[in-house]
Design a protein around this motif. Sequence first.
Motif, PDB file in Angstrom:
ATOM      1  N   PRO A   4     126.148  -9.607  34.083  1.00  0.00           N
ATOM      2  CA  PRO A   4     126.436 -11.025  34.306  1.00  0.00           C
ATOM      3  C   PRO A   4     127.646 -11.196  35.205  1.00  0.00           C
ATOM      4  O   PRO A   4     128.476 -10.294  35.326  1.00  0.00           O
ATOM      5  N   THR A   7     132.418 -14.576  35.080  1.00  0.00           N
ATOM      6  CA  THR A   7     132.679 -15.877  34.435  1.00  0.00           C
ATOM      7  C   THR A   7     131.830 -16.076  33.179  1.00  0.00           C
ATOM      8  O   THR A   7     132.130 -16.952  32.373  1.00  0.00           O
ATOM      9  N   GLU A   8     130.772 -15.279  33.034  1.00  0.00           N
ATOM     10  CA  GLU A   8     129.914 -15.418  31.864  1.00  0.00           C
ATOM     11  C   GLU A   8     130.384 -14.568  30.689  1.00  0.00           C
ATOM     12  O   GLU A   8     129.838 -14.673  29.588  1.00  0.00           O
TER      13      GLU A   8
END
Length: 351
Positions: A4, A7-8
């Motif tokens: 990912p 930011t995830e």
Amino acid sequence: MASPPITELTDRARDIFRRVVEGYLEDGQPVGSKTLAQGGALNLSPASIRSVLAELEGLGLLEAPHTSAGRMPTDLGLRIFVDGMMRVAEPTPEERAQIEQRLSEGGPVEQALQQTSALLSELSGAAGMVMVPTRETRLAQFSLVPLAPGPEGKERALAVLVGEDGGVENRVIDLDTGLFGSLEAASNYITSRLAGRTLAEAAQAIAAEIETGQSQLDDASRALVERGLAVWSADANRRPVLIVRGAANLLDEAAKDDIERVRSLLEDLEDKQSVGMLLESAREANATRIFIGSENRLFGLSGSAVIASPYRDLEGRVVGVLGVIGPTRLNYARVVPMVDLTARSLGKFIT
């Protein structure tokens, strides 16, 4: 499974990931849960930290070398860190002054390029690389000067090439017997067709004239013209396009534990044509480019990183590329802006 975007990740996972990467880049060693738990900054137990480390490893961002219980970033992890988390450390005023001073010492362009390569090596602690400008010098004069006979009484001449920028280069060429009397005619003929052109342009025009019978040269002068141009063209094709300084920096303390990787990297650096092709890929970049480990086929096995930036002349034309190469644990936050600044500074002295 695709990783990912950073930011995830949860805040906790992102914080631990950043600490692992920064710790690894600082000393080249894997970072363990006990080290991360020290000082209480994370306010987590070693067991909780190990759980997050395992999660990050499962995402392909970290890996655990078989010789250590700690974790280190993968090439993908380093890429995500560099693109999304790195806090760039701008060069200090002292470093800026040092770069400007070293590059303004004057002398031929090639000397400035060698200075640049050495400077990059000193500032980064890695190996510095500079591509020689691909833009050819415009020429002003060509002369063939007789020399004393060489070995076995062979006649020789000095081929002298003068550029519009004032640069002078010369080569010794062997002559067939009886050509001394045609040196002046050959010199004048070449100069008249060479002024303001590159060597390649002049050679093409002269070859066309000779082939179509438009030249007013006799056989002896024509042979000298062809010999004189041939020695310069052959020399240009053999001339290295890459200057590398500071390869010894790659043999640091951390390298002792990974000597095969360093040996592979040094072998890669011997292949200047391939290294040059890699740097050439950064010519059209708008900003400094970073190649990390397996992202690049050439340095995939040696686990190395390349930071490269194009440099321009005073008219804004890209004339070459410079950069550094070292282990993937380079201090990217410091080296990236240093390479960028050096490229911009070198451009002020390339005419």
